[in-house]
Design an enzyme around this catalytic site. Structure first.
Site, PDB file in Angstrom:
ATOM      1  N   ASP A 194       0.862  -1.184   0.000  1.00 21.60           N
ATOM      2  CA  ASP A 194       0.000   0.000   0.000  1.00 21.60           C
ATOM      3  C   ASP A 194       0.896   1.230   0.000  1.00 21.60           C
ATOM      4  O   ASP A 194       1.528   1.549   1.001  1.00 21.60           O
ATOM      5  CB  ASP A 194      -0.886  -0.038   1.262  1.00 21.60           C
ATOM      6  CG  ASP A 194      -1.495   1.321   1.574  1.00 21.60           C
ATOM      7  OD1 ASP A 194      -1.686   2.120   0.646  1.00 21.60           O
ATOM      8  OD2 ASP A 194      -1.785   1.567   2.770  1.00 21.60           O
ATOM      9  N   GLY A 226       1.176   4.883   0.248  1.00 22.20           N
ATOM     10  CA  GLY A 226       0.499   6.115   0.638  1.00 22.20           C
ATOM     11  C   GLY A 226       1.467   7.282   0.542  1.00 22.20           C
ATOM     12  O   GLY A 226       2.648   7.093   0.215  1.00 22.20           O
ATOM     13  N   ASN A 227       1.002   8.480   0.860  1.00 23.93           N
ATOM     14  CA  ASN A 227       1.872   9.660   0.736  1.00 23.93           C
ATOM     15  C   ASN A 227       2.892   9.780   1.857  1.00 23.93           C
ATOM     16  O   ASN A 227       3.870  10.510   1.725  1.00 23.93           O
ATOM     17  CB  ASN A 227       1.031  10.923   0.634  1.00 23.93           C
ATOM     18  CG  ASN A 227       0.439  11.073  -0.752  1.00 23.93           C
ATOM     19  OD1 ASN A 227       1.165  11.313  -1.710  1.00 23.93           O
ATOM     20  ND2 ASN A 227      -0.866  10.884  -0.878  1.00 23.93           N
ATOM     21  N   THR A 228       2.666   9.082   2.974  1.00 24.15           N
ATOM     22  CA  THR A 228       3.631   9.111   4.074  1.00 24.15           C
ATOM     23  C   THR A 228       4.366   7.784   4.207  1.00 24.15           C
ATOM     24  O   THR A 228       5.581   7.755   4.359  1.00 24.15           O
ATOM     25  CB  THR A 228       2.926   9.434   5.412  1.00 24.15           C
ATOM     26  OG1 THR A 228       2.248  10.678   5.280  1.00 24.15           O
ATOM     27  CG2 THR A 228       3.928   9.526   6.560  1.00 24.15           C
ATOM     28  N   ASP A 240      -6.276   3.963  -3.067  1.00 22.03           N
ATOM     29  CA  ASP A 240      -6.473   3.526  -1.675  1.00 22.03           C
ATOM     30  C   ASP A 240      -7.947   3.663  -1.289  1.00 22.03           C
ATOM     31  O   ASP A 240      -8.501   2.849  -0.553  1.00 22.03           O
ATOM     32  CB  ASP A 240      -5.568   4.316  -0.712  1.00 22.03           C
ATOM     33  CG  ASP A 240      -5.701   5.840  -0.867  1.00 22.03           C
ATOM     34  OD1 ASP A 240      -6.326   6.328  -1.827  1.00 22.03           O
ATOM     35  OD2 ASP A 240      -5.153   6.551   0.001  1.00 22.03           O
ATOM     36  N   ARG A 241      -8.590   4.684  -1.816  1.00 21.94           N
ATOM     37  CA  ARG A 241     -10.016   4.889  -1.534  1.00 21.94           C
ATOM     38  C   ARG A 241     -10.835   3.740  -2.110  1.00 21.94           C
ATOM     39  O   ARG A 241     -11.785   3.256  -1.492  1.00 21.94           O
ATOM     40  CB  ARG A 241     -10.479   6.225  -2.139  1.00 21.94           C
ATOM     41  CG  ARG A 241      -9.726   7.432  -1.575  1.00 21.94           C
ATOM     42  CD  ARG A 241     -10.201   8.727  -2.218  1.00 21.94           C
ATOM     43  NE  ARG A 241     -11.647   8.883  -2.068  1.00 21.94           N
ATOM     44  CZ  ARG A 241     -12.395   9.701  -2.823  1.00 21.94           C
ATOM     45  NH1 ARG A 241     -11.831  10.422  -3.779  1.00 21.94           N
ATOM     46  NH2 ARG A 241     -13.686   9.783  -2.619  1.00 21.94           N
ATOM     47  N   ASP A 301     -10.559   7.216   6.074  1.00 21.48           N
ATOM     48  CA  ASP A 301      -9.156   6.818   6.176  1.00 21.48           C
ATOM     49  C   ASP A 301      -8.349   8.029   6.640  1.00 21.48           C
ATOM     50  O   ASP A 301      -8.279   9.052   5.953  1.00 21.48           O
ATOM     51  CB  ASP A 301      -8.672   6.331   4.802  1.00 21.48           C
ATOM     52  CG  ASP A 301      -7.414   5.487   4.889  1.00 21.48           C
ATOM     53  OD1 ASP A 301      -6.548   5.795   5.728  1.00 21.48           O
ATOM     54  OD2 ASP A 301      -7.294   4.523   4.117  1.00 21.48           O
ATOM     55  N   THR A 323      -2.277  10.831   5.440  1.00 22.11           N
ATOM     56  CA  THR A 323      -1.744  12.143   5.098  1.00 22.11           C
ATOM     57  C   THR A 323      -2.914  13.083   4.805  1.00 22.11           C
ATOM     58  O   THR A 323      -2.925  14.243   5.223  1.00 22.11           O
ATOM     59  CB  THR A 323      -0.829  12.035   3.859  1.00 22.11           C
ATOM     60  OG1 THR A 323       0.034  10.918   4.046  1.00 22.11           O
ATOM     61  CG2 THR A 323      -0.019  13.299   3.672  1.00 22.11           C
ATOM     62  N   THR A 380      -1.704  26.628  24.475  1.00 23.62           N
ATOM     63  CA  THR A 380      -1.578  26.591  23.010  1.00 23.62           C
ATOM     64  C   THR A 380      -1.610  25.149  22.478  1.00 23.62           C
ATOM     65  O   THR A 380      -2.346  24.824  21.552  1.00 23.62           O
ATOM     66  CB  THR A 380      -0.266  27.282  22.583  1.00 23.62           C
ATOM     67  OG1 THR A 380      -0.253  28.581  23.144  1.00 23.62           O
ATOM     68  CG2 THR A 380      -0.148  27.368  21.068  1.00 23.62           C
TER      69      THR A 380
HETATM   70  N1  ADP Z   1       1.136   3.084  13.708  1.00 16.97           N
HETATM   71  C1  ADP Z   1       1.178   4.427  13.717  1.00 16.97           C
HETATM   72  N2  ADP Z   1       1.197   5.106  14.878  1.00 16.97           N
HETATM   73  C2  ADP Z   1       1.239   6.455  14.893  1.00 16.97           C
HETATM   74  N3  ADP Z   1       1.257   7.201  13.807  1.00 16.97           N
HETATM   75  C3  ADP Z   1       1.253   6.576  12.655  1.00 16.97           C
HETATM   76  C4  ADP Z   1       1.203   5.152  12.521  1.00 16.97           C
HETATM   77  N4  ADP Z   1       1.179   4.834  11.225  1.00 16.97           N
HETATM   78  C5  ADP Z   1       1.213   6.004  10.579  1.00 16.97           C
HETATM   79  N5  ADP Z   1       1.262   7.038  11.429  1.00 16.97           N
HETATM   80  C6  ADP Z   1       1.277   8.461  11.105  1.00 16.97           C
HETATM   81  O1  ADP Z   1       0.047   8.677  10.471  1.00 16.97           O
HETATM   82  C7  ADP Z   1       0.195   9.591   9.406  1.00 16.97           C
HETATM   83  C8  ADP Z   1      -0.386   9.013   8.180  1.00 16.97           C
HETATM   84  O2  ADP Z   1       0.007   7.684   8.069  1.00 16.97           O
HETATM   85  P1  ADP Z   1      -0.594   6.676   7.034  1.00 16.97           P
HETATM   86  O3  ADP Z   1      -1.962   6.228   7.426  1.00 16.97           O
HETATM   87  O4  ADP Z   1       0.414   5.625   6.819  1.00 16.97           O
HETATM   88  O5  ADP Z   1      -0.722   7.650   5.793  1.00 16.97           O
HETATM   89  P2  ADP Z   1      -0.609   7.417   4.241  1.00 16.97           P
HETATM   90  O6  ADP Z   1      -1.511   6.257   3.921  1.00 16.97           O
HETATM   91  O7  ADP Z   1      -1.104   8.708   3.715  1.00 16.97           O
HETATM   92  O8  ADP Z   1       0.816   7.139   3.914  1.00 16.97           O
HETATM   93  C9  ADP Z   1       1.664   9.926   9.360  1.00 16.97           C
HETATM   94  O9  ADP Z   1       1.817  11.164  10.010  1.00 16.97           O
HETATM   95  C10 ADP Z   1       2.334   8.810  10.118  1.00 16.97           C
HETATM   96  O10 ADP Z   1       3.498   9.273  10.772  1.00 16.97           O
HETATM   97  C1  PAZ Z   2      -6.728  11.769  -1.290  1.00 22.28           C
HETATM   98  C2  PAZ Z   2      -5.399  11.037  -1.278  1.00 22.28           C
HETATM   99  C3  PAZ Z   2      -4.277  12.061  -1.396  1.00 22.28           C
HETATM  100  C4  PAZ Z   2      -5.249  10.286   0.071  1.00 22.28           C
HETATM  101  O1  PAZ Z   2      -3.973   9.736   0.141  1.00 22.28           O
HETATM  102  P1  PAZ Z   2      -3.295   9.235   1.514  1.00 22.28           P
HETATM  103  O2  PAZ Z   2      -3.695  10.145   2.600  1.00 22.28           O
HETATM  104  O3  PAZ Z   2      -3.827   7.838   1.756  1.00 22.28           O
HETATM  105  O4  PAZ Z   2      -1.829   9.204   1.264  1.00 22.28           O
HETATM  106  C5  PAZ Z   2      -5.347   9.968  -2.412  1.00 22.28           C
HETATM  107  O5  PAZ Z   2      -6.428   9.092  -2.306  1.00 22.28           O
HETATM  108  C6  PAZ Z   2      -5.325  10.603  -3.781  1.00 22.28           C
HETATM  109  O6  PAZ Z   2      -4.303  11.041  -4.243  1.00 22.28           O
HETATM  110  N1  PAZ Z   2      -6.494  10.653  -4.450  1.00 22.28           N
HETATM  111  C7  PAZ Z   2      -6.641  11.138  -5.791  1.00 22.28           C
HETATM  112  C8  PAZ Z   2      -7.807  12.075  -5.939  1.00 22.28           C
HETATM  113  C9  PAZ Z   2      -9.141  11.450  -5.588  1.00 22.28           C
HETATM  114  O7  PAZ Z   2      -9.235  10.482  -4.832  1.00 22.28           O
HETATM  115  O8  PAZ Z   2     -10.161  11.958  -6.084  1.00 22.28           O
HETATM  116  K     K Z   3      -4.032   5.867   3.537  1.00 23.42           K
END
Ligand code: ADP
Ligand code: PAZ
Ligand code: K
Length: 298
Positions: free
Chosen positions: A6, A8-10, A111-112, A131, A134, A186
């Site tokens: 998978d 993802g952006n992170t 992913d969606r 979900d 990022t 804050t």
């Molecule tokens: N198991 C975890 N515990 C805490 N933070 C997490 C964990 N997995 C991911 N993150 C944090 O969640 C955010 C998004 O992660 P993730 O769901 O993997 O995003 P993406 O699918 O966009 O890559 C990031 O800031 C990452 O550091």
């Molecule tokens: C919205 C998202 C950036 C989410 O990505 P993620 O947070 O899982 O990394 C990704 O699903 C994406 O690039 N979508 C394309 C545009 C759309 O879904 O309409």
């Molecule tokens: K995701």
């Protein structure tokens, strides 16, 4: 075992899936400039670490979803290296069990699609998946299994980081669970805004979505940040941190070409019922290997 990837952006999440069950999940950073060789070196380490002398890790196939086109090819190449086969790559052209009811099916984040396909096959319809990665995304599947679209918002961590960067007097704060809506300093104000704000966003948006659908919906929440938010939501929900991995397993089942046992031609697909949907899977007791893997991967 099959290999699920998978992107993802992170994070790039790697999953080992046996009989539709997630045996392990490991994460690598998403780096858009990384090559296949660089990712392979990291994956070699991950797999070597997990390999049991009596049960070497063997992947019979792979499935991949990506929202980062720059590294899709590199990771598809890695998948091919570990399985000797082309991975199933998620797109609206593969079998998902969904009908696409959006303007441009090809632009929906893959992913969606995975979240929506799994939820539609396993939860009462209509269903909304959220979900928390990022970005925060919502997906809506109606009672006719039509993917109706959804919502895209800044992820809560993305929002928090942007505040720290863009506002001279705001610090970078560590994620945590706010104790109250009213912050007394804050940091607490920022946590309330981002974490409780996301819970309220989910409750409020799902209410609007239900109004538009004209009926109540099942809510399923996943993603790396979901554990901070779900305790604060008021709408009944299912929290499943493995939704995407399980969805990838489902899509592999629906789309991987099975070894052919008969001389008759044609593609053979995984188990389906007469409606072309994946057979539902029900929870069973986890094996010791799975529990141990979960404990290790957290
Ligand atoms: N198991 C975890 N515990 C805490 N933070 C997490 C964990 N997995 C991911 N993150 C944090 O969640 C955010 C998004 O992660 P993730 O769901 O993997 O995003 P993406 O699918 O966009 O890559 C990031 O800031 C990452 O550091
Ligand atoms: C919205 C998202 C950036 C989410 O990505 P993620 O947070 O899982 O990394 C990704 O699903 C994406 O690039 N979508 C394309 C545009 C759309 O879904 O309409
Ligand atoms: K995701």
């Amino acid at each position: 075992m099959i290999l699920a990837i998978d992107i993802g952006n992170t994070t790039v999440a790697l999953g080992g899936i046996r009989d539709g069950r997630v045996c392990f999940v490991a994460r690598m950073d998403t780096v858009r400039t990384r090559t296949a060789a660089e990712y392979r070196a990291e994956m070699d380490k991950i797999f070597a670490h997990r390999r049991h002398p009596e049960r070497p890790m063997r992947f019979e196939g792979a499935v991949l979803t990506s929202v980062v086109p720059q590294i899709t090819g590199a990771l598809a190449e890695c998948a091919r290296h570990y399985t000797g086969k082309k991975p199933v790559i998620v797109s609206p052209d593969i079998r998902t069990g969904l009908t696409m009811g959006v303007d441009e099916p090809g632009s929906v984040g893959k992913d969606r699609l995975v979240d929506a396909a799994y939820a539609a096959a396993n939860f009462p319809l209509p269903v909304v998946t959220v979900d928390l990665g990022t970005a925060t995304t919502f997906n809506v599947v109606d009672e006719d299994r039509v993917f109706r679209g959804g919502v895209i918002c800044p992820g809560l961590s993305t929002g928090l980081r942007a505040l720290g960067e863009r506002c001279a007097q705001l610090p970078q704060v560590h994620l945590g669970s706010p104790k109250s809506a009213i912050g007394t300093n804050t940091e607490k104000c920022m946590l309330s805004g981002s974490v409780m704000g996301t819970a309220v966003l989910i409750d409020g948006m799902v209410q609007r979505i239900e109004e538009e659908l004209g009926r109540p919906a099942t809510l399923v929440v996943t993603g790396g940040l979901a554990k901070y938010v779900t305790p604060l939501c008021r709408h009944p929900l299912t929290y499943d941190p493995e939704l995407l991995m399980k969805g990838l397993a489902l899509l592999y089942q629906l789309n991987a070409q099975q070894p052919q046992h008969h001389s008759a031609g044609g593609r053979h697909y995984g188990p389906q019922n007469q409606h072309g949907r994946a057979r539902q899977r029900y929870p069973r007791k986890r094996t010791r290997c799975e529990r141990a893997d979960e404990a290790r991967t957290g």
